[in-house]
Design a protein around this motif. Structure first.
Motif, PDB file in Angstrom:
ATOM      1  N   ALA A  61     -55.458 -77.930 -30.322  1.00 32.89           N
ATOM      2  CA  ALA A  61     -56.588 -78.374 -29.493  1.00 32.89           C
ATOM      3  C   ALA A  61     -56.487 -77.661 -28.145  1.00 32.89           C
ATOM      4  CB  ALA A  61     -56.543 -79.881 -29.287  1.00 32.89           C
ATOM      5  N   THR A  62     -57.582 -77.108 -27.676  1.00 36.37           N
ATOM      6  CA  THR A  62     -57.575 -76.381 -26.401  1.00 36.37           C
ATOM      7  C   THR A  62     -58.401 -77.132 -25.357  1.00 36.37           C
ATOM      8  OG1 THR A  62     -59.454 -75.045 -27.129  1.00 36.37           O
ATOM      9  CG2 THR A  62     -57.257 -74.138 -27.503  1.00 36.37           C
ATOM     10  N   ARG A 109     -60.215 -80.131 -18.667  1.00 33.23           N
ATOM     11  CA  ARG A 109     -60.512 -80.711 -19.982  1.00 33.23           C
ATOM     12  C   ARG A 109     -59.172 -80.924 -20.671  1.00 33.23           C
ATOM     13  NH1 ARG A 109     -63.916 -78.194 -25.117  1.00 33.23           N
ATOM     14  NH2 ARG A 109     -64.522 -80.207 -26.023  1.00 33.23           N
ATOM     15  N   ASN A 110     -58.821 -82.161 -20.932  1.00 35.27           N
ATOM     16  CA  ASN A 110     -57.479 -82.506 -21.395  1.00 35.27           C
ATOM     17  C   ASN A 110     -57.324 -82.240 -22.893  1.00 35.27           C
ATOM     18  OD1 ASN A 110     -55.058 -83.948 -22.165  1.00 35.27           O
ATOM     19  ND2 ASN A 110     -55.162 -84.890 -20.127  1.00 35.27           N
ATOM     20  N   ALA A 140     -56.705 -83.847 -28.868  1.00 28.76           N
ATOM     21  CA  ALA A 140     -55.863 -83.898 -30.064  1.00 28.76           C
ATOM     22  C   ALA A 140     -55.900 -85.259 -30.739  1.00 28.76           C
ATOM     23  CB  ALA A 140     -54.424 -83.531 -29.709  1.00 28.76           C
ATOM     24  N   ALA A 141     -56.443 -86.271 -30.055  1.00 26.74           N
ATOM     25  CA  ALA A 141     -56.570 -87.590 -30.686  1.00 26.74           C
ATOM     26  C   ALA A 141     -57.397 -87.506 -31.962  1.00 26.74           C
ATOM     27  CB  ALA A 141     -57.208 -88.573 -29.704  1.00 26.74           C
ATOM     28  N   VAL A 143     -50.579 -78.917 -29.329  1.00 20.09           N
ATOM     29  CA  VAL A 143     -50.301 -78.440 -30.686  1.00 20.09           C
ATOM     30  C   VAL A 143     -49.752 -79.587 -31.523  1.00 20.09           C
ATOM     31  CG1 VAL A 143     -48.980 -76.816 -32.091  1.00 20.09           C
ATOM     32  CG2 VAL A 143     -49.829 -76.109 -29.835  1.00 20.09           C
ATOM     33  N   VAL A 144     -50.434 -79.895 -32.595  1.00 19.71           N
ATOM     34  CA  VAL A 144     -49.971 -80.897 -33.557  1.00 19.71           C
ATOM     35  C   VAL A 144     -49.440 -80.166 -34.781  1.00 19.71           C
ATOM     36  CG1 VAL A 144     -50.587 -82.894 -34.957  1.00 19.71           C
ATOM     37  CG2 VAL A 144     -51.691 -82.549 -32.733  1.00 19.71           C
ATOM     38  N   THR A 145     -48.157 -80.317 -35.044  1.00 20.61           N
ATOM     39  CA  THR A 145     -47.563 -79.695 -36.233  1.00 20.61           C
ATOM     40  C   THR A 145     -47.717 -80.645 -37.413  1.00 20.61           C
ATOM     41  OG1 THR A 145     -45.955 -78.517 -34.863  1.00 20.61           O
ATOM     42  CG2 THR A 145     -45.473 -78.685 -37.213  1.00 20.61           C
TER      43      THR A 145
END
Length: 353
Positions: A175-176, A189-190, A195-196, A240-242
């Motif tokens: 997510a950027t 912009r968080n 990423a939620a 980054v979600v792995t």
């Protein structure tokens, strides 16, 4: 370390293997000991590739079987040295998979003229990324050493047959956002907040149940890591979600990538590790004959093992070894003495039939 005694009973040999540390990448001492022990057996031709050891009989049988097991373990968790309690041998790698390695070493020593020619493979770096796997190195540098009609991985399977295996895919879903000072957070912009949506999608995901050759494989998709932020006073511009995806044998690696990518169309997906699944192969004559000889009702392998590598080489393979796979990688892992003895007896009976 002391020389391995392949004439000792399978429990004593397992303890000796467990008490020799061999975390992934640090298998040299154990590989040296295995190589030296096998080289003392005149009926075996012994080869070395890195920290993997291959020993072969050459009796002239019409069929050749591979018995394989990895030498490495995950890092220790205050579970060395080994000990025996209530009919169980406890210690790092006892279940995954030094019990199986001991069974194979004992078999190699005891059967100079088996009913099938046998290739014994003891290899490095199974517990880490697939590019370091010892079987990968052998296949690349000495593919002739792996040629066979059937392969048996002595991975923990509760002394039963676990056929095929799941594939595994690890990917980073990114997510950027836009950086800003947290005192003026509205100017940024968080990415961590964005990423939620990734995490919610994973929470809502239901793994498919897929039947292959009469066995039911359950898929799973899980977040295994989240990282974001560069400082406590900075709105993160990347999160980054792995994720790890365990997929059933009906999917190719390419189809697994497409599936995961399709779940997150608005995010970048970077695949970092990918290993194929293996079909059960229960209809193949060599597999069916071994299953019948072992007298076990096959179960699906819920996890990844190197049966997938043999399947890629066109060699039917299955998992059969001592130890509860649910105990693998746990601090309290153990193997029962009964399963060690049973697996050795059944494999030896099959190879002398």
């Amino acid at each position: 370390m002391a020389a391995l005694d392949l004439a000792s009973d399978v429990v004593s040999l397992t303890r000796q293997l467990v008490d020799t540390p061999s975390e992934s990448g640090q298998e040299a001492a154990l590989a040296d000991a295995v190589e030296a022990a096998l080289a003392r057996l005149p009926h075996l031709d012994v080869s070395r590739v890195g920290h993997s050891v291959v020993a072969r009989t050459h009796v002239g049988r019409p069929t050749r079987v591979v018995l394989a097991g990895h030498l490495d373990t995950v890092p220790a968790a205050d579970n060395l040295p080994s000990r025996i309690e209530d009919g169980r041998l406890l210690g790092l790698g006892a279940c995954d998979m030094k019990g199986g390695v001991a069974v194979a070493l004992r078999t190699a020593a005891a059967l100079p003229a088996p009913a099938h020619d046998v290739t014994y493979v003891f290899y490095e770096c199974e517990e880490v990324s697939s590019d370091r796997n010892g079987l990968t190195r052998i296949a690349a540098h000495r593919p002739d050493l792996l040629a066979a009609d059937l392969a048996v991985l002595l991975e923990p399977s509760d002394a039963g047959v676990e056929a095929g295996c799941q594939g595994t895919l690890t990917a980073e879903v990114v997510a950027t956002g836009r950086r800003a000072h947290t005192a003026r957070a509205w100017l940024g912009r968080n990415a961590a907040h964005r990423a939620a949506a990734i995490l919610q999608r994973l929470e809502d995901h239901i793994g498919a149940e897929v039947e292959v050759d009469g066995l039911t494989y359950r898929e799973g998709l899980s977040a295994v890591g989240v990282r974001a932020g560069v400082a406590d006073n900075v709105v993160p511009d990347s999160c980054v979600v792995t994720v790890n995806y365990r997929f059933a044998p009906h999917r190719s690696p390419q189809e697994a990538v497409a599936y995961v990518t399709g779940l997150f169309p608005e995010f970048e997906v970077r695949v970092t590790d990918l290993a194929p699944a293996a079909p059960p192969g229960l209809r193949q004559p060599a597999v069916a004959a071994l299953v019948g000889a072992l007298g076990c009702e096959p179960r699906p392998k819920l996890g990844w093992t190197d049966v997938a590598r043999f399947a890629e080489l066109g060699i039917p393979a299955l998992n059969y070894g001592p130890g509860d796979p649910g105990l693998a990688h746990t601090p309290g892992e153990y193997v029962t003495l009964d399963q060690l003895t049973r697996c050795e007896e059944r494999l030896r009976a099959w190879l002398t039939a």
